[in-house]
Design an enzyme around this catalytic site. Structure first.
Site, short mmCIF file in Angstrom:
data_model
loop_
_atom_site.label_atom_id
_atom_site.label_comp_id
_atom_site.label_asym_id
_atom_site.label_seq_id
_atom_site.Cartn_x
_atom_site.Cartn_y
_atom_site.Cartn_z
CB SER A 3 0.76 10.72 -11.87
OG SER A 3 1.98 10.20 -11.39
CE LYS A 45 6.23 4.89 -12.40
NZ LYS A 45 5.07 4.70 -11.52
N GLY A 47 5.09 0.06 -7.88
CA GLY A 47 5.96 0.35 -6.75
C GLY A 47 6.76 1.63 -6.90
CG ASN A 103 2.20 12.13 -8.55
OD1 ASN A 103 2.81 11.50 -7.70
ND2 ASN A 103 0.89 12.13 -8.62
CG ASN A 133 0.99 9.15 -5.19
OD1 ASN A 133 -0.08 8.83 -4.67
ND2 ASN A 133 1.76 8.30 -5.83
CB CYS A 190 0.95 5.28 -4.16
SG CYS A 190 1.35 3.84 -5.15
CB ILE A 232 -10.47 8.36 -7.28
CG1 ILE A 232 -10.92 7.51 -8.47
CG2 ILE A 232 -11.63 9.04 -6.62
CD1 ILE A 232 -11.88 6.37 -8.11
CB THR A 237 -5.57 2.61 -8.46
OG1 THR A 237 -4.52 2.62 -7.49
CG2 THR A 237 -5.03 3.03 -9.81
N GLY A 288 -8.94 2.02 -14.93
CA GLY A 288 -9.64 1.73 -16.18
C GLY A 288 -11.13 1.99 -16.10
#
Lengths: 281, 304
Positions: free
Chosen positions: B21, B45, B72, B99, B128, B131, B191, B193, B217
């Site tokens: 996502s 997304k 956001g 998501n 989610n 976030c 996981i 971020t 990343g």
């Protein structure tokens, strides 16, 4: 339609004033590319930098694309070391392109620093489409004579070229917008029948000044924006600018420089809101 | 040829390589590069009840072997998603995982309930819960009781199987994993971020308008592996591993640590062909090593 291509470096030479000219063999991109389009180059960086780097297309030549760049960051510095024959991964052609003006327009190109390439590309395309080179006025702005790029090459197109330097070491002294304002002021006095149309590219502070200028002079203007771009083809939502959007409840939306741009109408960009700058420029 | 077919919570996926996502939009841009039906699944997304404009720029910054983002949750909202995006995804035969985020349990439920109208198209919902860039988004992933309640409430309202996406920004991820299992989740993905930050030393300003953002990343892969490993020891739920996956070796690592499938995220930005290359290479890798299915690797790490 864009794709991921493996392109061979034909040449990668230092030219004048710290600029480099990179030529890549990329026939699919060369065929598809229009002025304003850009490509994403994969450049290995020693410190773990791993995003691609976006470059606007300066020119196409048969199956080759040309890119003009200055080694200002770690990506472009690493790129200067790439030898001819090396294969690089390129995604392109990306983004939208400049619209062509009506034939009798007075075409003003306003470029700052390394924002010159897409405007050169546009001038070349216009001439190829039989626009009168005498109606094209290219203002090339830089800090000084030793940092101005692609001035002579632009003049060779037969268009009107004006150097504008902040230190006055070449051409008109001042910001590039000062040079353009002088020109516009002169134009209204001679009451030319040709409607001015402007195209601009350069650093964000310069484009903001251009935005204010065209609003004051009521000149139609399209500008190619630059941004940090993790992907370049619309999936990360990282490279956005605040733009007018009548369809949204807020009256604006964040538009992707890579997808809805990089070319925007100047009057669509919202440079500040509630007196607060939204961008770190 | 190895068989890449992968089953999660009774649903069959063509292969174990999904798109994460926030790194693939609603699939539209990627059709320039490959057919969406070639993927294991696409996780959209984040969708919220109302459209969201997202954060002002700058939203992203490159770091060593990673990147920060604070988008956001810019998204079109669930109604427009159903009317404008689902038909496209259906046409391209994408295996669709949606998501979902909300500001409250009720909002998560209302989005999930709205998705019931397209339950033929949506194979799973991914919550989610984590976030890091939106106020209140973190709460559900931090408190076990809230996490459990959220999953329970959504499960009550929709027949679509539910994945709980966990945040690494907690002191003990196994507590949350156990809680969402008790809440009735059908799978875990992990996981999200890691909260991070970068500063411009010339202007003294943070690099992101939101000040902090989420780190993703290759830099986060070791963290993700450790968390997948620990969670797999604590729960029976299938785990979908996420975090810095770029190549087939990364996928094998996640599977050995207990993941049944993976999601490719940030790597899509650098090379949109990454998921295709990984699926192709996974087939070859399994064949060469004498495996017939990736499922044979799940949790097979050898620990003395």
């Amino acid at each position: 339609m864009s794709g991921v291509y493996q392109a061979e470096i034909v040449s990668n030479n230092s030219i004048d004033n710290e600029a480099y000219l990179l030529t890549l063999k990329a026939p699919e991109i060369a065929r598809a590319s229009m002025p304003g389009n850009f490509v994403q180059l994969k450049i290995e960086m020693a410190d773990g930098g791993f995003w691609r780097r976006p470059f606007s297309v300066l020119d196409t030549d048969g199956g080759n694309i040309k890119i003009l760049y200055k080694p200002l960051g770690k990506g472009t510095l690493a790129l200067t070391k790439f030898p001819p024959g090396k294969i690089v991964s390129v995604i392109g052609a990306l983004g939208n392109s400049f619209s062509f003006p009506s034939r009798d327009s007075m075409i003003i190109l306003t470029g700052g620093g390394i924002g010159v390439p897409p405007l050169y590309n546009l001038a070349k395309h216009l001439i190829k489409s039989d626009y009168n080179p005498r109606n094209i006025h290219f203002f090339n702005g830089a800090a000084g004579h030793d940092s101005i790029v692609y001035l002579e090459e632009s003049a060779e197109l037969g268009i009107n070229v004006y150097a504008v330097t902040e230190d006055g070491s070449m051409g008109i002294k001042g910001y590039v917008t000062d040079g353009v304002k002088q020109f516009l002021n002169g134009m209204s006095k001679t009451s030319l029948s040709n409607e001015p149309v402007m195209y601009a590219c350069g650093p964000m502070p310069m484009l903001r000044a251009v935005g204010l200028m065209v609003s004051e002079y009521d000149v139609y203007c399209e500008m190619a924006l630059e941004a940090l771009m993790p992907c370049g083809f619309g999936i990360c939502m990282g490279c956005v600018v605040m733009a007018r959007d009548d369809k949204s409840v807020e009256g604006f939306s964040y538009k992707r420089v890579c997808r809805e741009g990089p070319v925007f109408r100047a009057d669509d960009i919202i440079w500040e809101t509630d007196g607060k700058k939204w961008l770190n420029y | 040829m190895a068989e890449l077919l992968t089953e999660i919570a009774g649903i069959e996926f063509k292969n174990p390589v999904w798109l994460a996502s926030g790194t693939c939009g609603y699939g539209e841009e990627l059709t320039d590069f490959y057919g969406l039906d070639e993927l294991g699944a696409i996780v959209t997304k984040t969708i919220s009840l109302e459209p969201r404009a997202g954060h002002p720029p700058p939203r992203v910054f490159e770091t060593s072997s990673g990147m920060l983002n604070a988008i956001g949750l810019q998204n079109v909202g669930v109604d427009k998603f159903i009317s404008e995006k689902v038909p496209f995804l259906r046409k391209h035969r994408a295996k669709l995982v949606v998501n979902v985020a909300g500001r409250s349990v009720d909002e998560y439920c209302r989005v999930s309930e709205t998705l019931n109208s397209v339950s033929d198209d949506v194979v799973m919902i991914e919550l989610n819960m984590s976030c890091p860039n939106v106020a209140s988004g973190m709460e559900f992933s931090k408190k076990p009781s809230l996490a459990s309640e959220l999953v329970k409430s959504v499960k009550k309202i929709t027949p679509i199987p539910v994945i709980a996406k966990l945040s690494p920004n907690v002191s003990d991820i196994t507590e949350i994993a156990v809680a969402v299992e008790e809440g009735g989740a059908d799978a875990l993905s992990m996981i999200n971020t890691l909260v991070g930050m970068a500063v411009d030393v010339n202007t003294f300003k943070p690099r992101l308008s939101n000040i902090t953002g989420g780190l993703s990343g290759p830099a986060i892969k070791p963290v993700a592996l450790a968390m997948v490993y620990r969670a797999s020891q604590a729960v029976k739920l299938p785990i979908i591993g996420i975090g810095g996956i770029r190549n087939v070796e990364d996928v094998i690592e996640f599977m050995l640590c207990g993941a049944s499938a993976v999601q490719v995220g940030t790597a899509n930005f650098i090379d949109p062909m990454t998921p295709m290359n990984i699926s192709h290479d996974l087939d070859i890798w399994l064949e060469r090593k004498g495996f017939t299915s990736p499922s044979e690797l799940i949790g097979k790490i050898e620990v003395e």
